[in-house]
Design a protein around this motif. Structure first.
Motif, PDB file in Angstrom:
ATOM      1  N   SER A  63       0.781  -1.241   0.026  1.00 17.65           N
ATOM      2  CA  SER A  63      -0.223  -0.026   0.037  1.00 17.65           C
ATOM      3  C   SER A  63       0.741   1.148   0.101  1.00 17.65           C
ATOM      4  O   SER A  63       0.595   2.226  -0.852  1.00 17.65           O
ATOM      5  N   CYS A  68      -0.727   4.791  -1.248  1.00 17.73           N
ATOM      6  CA  CYS A  68      -2.106   4.534  -0.910  1.00 17.73           C
ATOM      7  C   CYS A  68      -2.365   5.163   0.392  1.00 17.73           C
ATOM      8  O   CYS A  68      -1.584   5.134   1.097  1.00 17.73           O
ATOM      9  N   ILE A  70      -3.455   4.066   3.883  1.00 15.25           N
ATOM     10  CA  ILE A  70      -3.663   3.063   4.636  1.00 15.25           C
ATOM     11  C   ILE A  70      -4.647   3.281   5.831  1.00 15.25           C
ATOM     12  O   ILE A  70      -4.560   4.075   6.520  1.00 15.25           O
ATOM     13  N   CYS A 100      -6.464  -0.727   2.170  1.00 10.92           N
ATOM     14  CA  CYS A 100      -6.158   0.678   2.003  1.00 10.92           C
ATOM     15  C   CYS A 100      -6.858   1.176   0.627  1.00 10.92           C
ATOM     16  O   CYS A 100      -7.657   0.430  -0.235  1.00 10.92           O
ATOM     17  N   GLU A 101      -6.802   2.462   0.396  1.00  8.75           N
ATOM     18  CA  GLU A 101      -7.643   3.144  -0.885  1.00  8.75           C
ATOM     19  C   GLU A 101      -6.829   4.352  -1.437  1.00  8.75           C
ATOM     20  O   GLU A 101      -5.785   4.587  -0.764  1.00  8.75           O
ATOM     21  N   GLY A 103      -4.796   5.124  -4.195  1.00  3.30           N
ATOM     22  CA  GLY A 103      -3.196   5.345  -4.345  1.00  3.30           C
ATOM     23  C   GLY A 103      -2.934   5.679  -5.984  1.00  3.30           C
ATOM     24  O   GLY A 103      -4.053   6.043  -6.800  1.00  3.30           O
ATOM     25  N   ARG A 120      -8.172   0.619  -4.638  1.00  5.50           N
ATOM     26  CA  ARG A 120      -8.278   0.050  -3.183  1.00  5.50           C
ATOM     27  C   ARG A 120      -7.234  -1.432  -3.350  1.00  5.50           C
ATOM     28  O   ARG A 120      -6.728  -1.784  -4.536  1.00  5.50           O
ATOM     29  N   ILE A 121      -6.755  -1.663  -2.327  1.00  3.24           N
ATOM     30  CA  ILE A 121      -5.857  -3.049  -2.177  1.00  3.24           C
ATOM     31  C   ILE A 121      -6.703  -3.643  -1.114  1.00  3.24           C
ATOM     32  O   ILE A 121      -6.741  -3.196  -0.126  1.00  3.24           O
ATOM     33  N   ILE A 152      -5.364  -5.939  -6.355  1.00  2.00           N
ATOM     34  CA  ILE A 152      -5.320  -4.385  -6.405  1.00  2.00           C
ATOM     35  C   ILE A 152      -6.287  -4.224  -7.728  1.00  2.00           C
ATOM     36  O   ILE A 152      -6.258  -4.663  -8.985  1.00  2.00           O
TER      37      ILE A 152
END
Length: 475
Positions: A63, A68, A70, A100-101, A103, A120-121, A152
């Motif tokens: 992330s 991104c 976290i 996470c989002e 990025g 997002r991840i 991802i």
């Protein structure tokens, strides 16, 4: 008509943890079917999942590398669907609160740089694997069940197959430098689904999104997108009414094949995973995890340019592979002509090791033998051409550098007196070339140098040869 291509990617990356996501089974590729399983990954009654801490650590590192945000609090969910490879009848994943989002990853295509957004991840588990026999049976191997993944999901910011390939290559390089995945597409540790459609810039009309699955190479991703772009253009031009479809890429035919039509939206009936508590991670925890992150490719490239005084191109290639960059730095500790080292690595070494197609960077001889070869060339013990012969023999036989030099009699002649005798002999045998040189024909000098090298069986020091010939021809 003028069109805009819209491409987004969904990428599943298997993490290189020692054990699976929610149990202590070994996490490694292959093995005898159904030998790396336990009550947890087989979903036997009463078995309870426990999150592998390194899955969280690796997700945080990825992330951060992908710029991104976290989230301090995330949670796991159950994605319900029924398929033989899913032992529980649901997959443990993250839905509305991922790790996470928001990025991005910056790519470079030609001279243009572009930021590709990342939605997002999320952390999740892998499914089992279906094996289809020639007798028409389907067998299940659950060794892969519960292997940790990060998914991802990019924003639809890519506008060509070339950009998508550049993104995947940059992503793979980043994750392998982090050491969190080997990203081997051929082993399924990096899998990519492509979403593509196009828009008519004049009318604003868009085609329905096509999802392309089963792509097993970056080149395949690029070709699949390019194929779909042309197919979607035809859909618009002929006013074909096509709803959203899922297709697969056929490498042999170089085209996508229809798998299924999506008449309804998939309803996975997401629900919170009741057997796993929310994932809470403090800023101090994140800081501690990130303190152990290795150097990323972009930072390493900039350091190579400054520390080793290399140009942009060389630095870029040398840091395109973790193993290659480590090899260069290991040799650089013992051999400080960095430009010579870079030149021989990028030409003579990479000519024989194709790192672009996932070939392992492995030499059939010890690193110190390559250092010996470079030192032999640098000290004029042998010339460049002889060095190439020696390296070829080292690759083919694995023999030591100095042993090959002695066996082939390649030690360079640097005695001026000995070389002068050969020069005099060549000049006396080629009076016409002397006249040509005097008449301004510069090619004559090159011819005479070649004759001296031939007479000396390629052993004469070229610098001394050139110096003596120029002196004698200009008298």
């Amino acid at each position: 008509m003028s069109y805009e291509t819209i491409v987004g990617l969904e990428i599943h990356v298997e993490l290189s943890t020692k054990t699976k996501a929610f149990c202590s089974c070994e996490n490694s590729f292959g093995g005898e079917p159904n030998t790396r399983v336990c009550p947890v990954c087989l979903a036997l009654p009463g078995a309870m999942p426990v999150l592998n801490r390194n899955v969280l650590n690796y997700a945080v590192m990825a992330s951060n590398a992908l710029n991104c945000k976290i989230n301090n609090k995330s949670k796991f969910d159950r994605k319900n669907y029924f398929y033989p490879d899913l032992t529980k009848g649901f997959q443990i994943t993250q839905n509305d609160k991922p790790i996470c989002e928001n990025g991005y990853l910056e790519i470079e295509v030609g001279d243009q740089k572009k930021k590709i957004g990342i939605f997002r991840i999320q952390m999740e588990e892998d499914t089992g694997k279906s094996l289809h026999t020639e007798e028409g049976e389907t067998l299940m191997d659950y060794n892969r069940c519960g292997v940790p993944l990060i998914e991802i999901v990019t924003k639809p910011d890519m506008s060509s197959g070339q950009e998508a390939r550049a993104f995947l290559e940059k992503l793979k390089n980043t994750l392998t430098f982090l050491g969190i995945s080997d990203c081997k597409m051929e082993e399924g540790s990096l899998r990519c689904d492509v979403n593509v459609n196009i828009k008519d810039k004049e009318s604003g009309k868009k085609t329905a999104v096509t999802e392309v699955k089963n792509i097993n190479s970056f080149r395949g991703v690029e070709k699949a997108i390019d194929f779909e772009v042309q197919r979607h253009k035809k859909i618009l031009e002929e006013n074909i009414d096509e709803i959203r479809t899922t297709r697969r890429w056929d490498d042999a035919k170089n085209e996508t094949i229809l798998m299924r039509v999506k008449y309804t939206v998939s309803d996975y009936r997401f629900a919170p995973e009741g057997d796993l508590p929310p994932v809470v991670i403090s800023d101090d925890d994140i800081k501690e995890i990130l303190s152990h992150m290795p150097e990323l490719p972009d930072a390493k490239k900039e350091r190579f340019k400054k520390e080793y005084n290399l140009n942009e191109y060389d630095s870029n290639i040398l840091t395109s592979s973790k193993e290659l960059s480590e090899f260069f730095e290991k040799i650089a500790k013992e051999f400080d002509d960095y430009n010579m080292l870079s030149n021989w690595t990028l030409t003579e070494i990479l000519r024989r090791i194709d790192i672009e197609n996932n070939e392992k960077f492995e030499l059939p001889f010890e690193d110190k033998e390559f250092i010996e070869l470079l030192k032999a060339i640098k000290s004029n013990k042998i010339n460049n051409n002889a060095g190439k012969k020696v390296l070829r023999e080292m690759f083919e036989t694995g023999k030591k550098c100095n042993e090959i030099i002695e066996d082939l009699g390649l030690v360079q002649i640097s005695d001026s007196g000995q070389i002068e005798k050969i020069v005099d002999k060549v000049l006396s045998s080629n009076p016409q070339s002397i006249e040509d040189f005097k008449n301004g024909k510069n090619r004559a000098l090159g011819f005479l140098v070649g004759q001296v090298m031939k007479e000396s069986h390629g052993k004469a020091n070229p610098q001394i040869v050139n110096k003596l010939l120029n002196e004698k021809l200009n008298k």
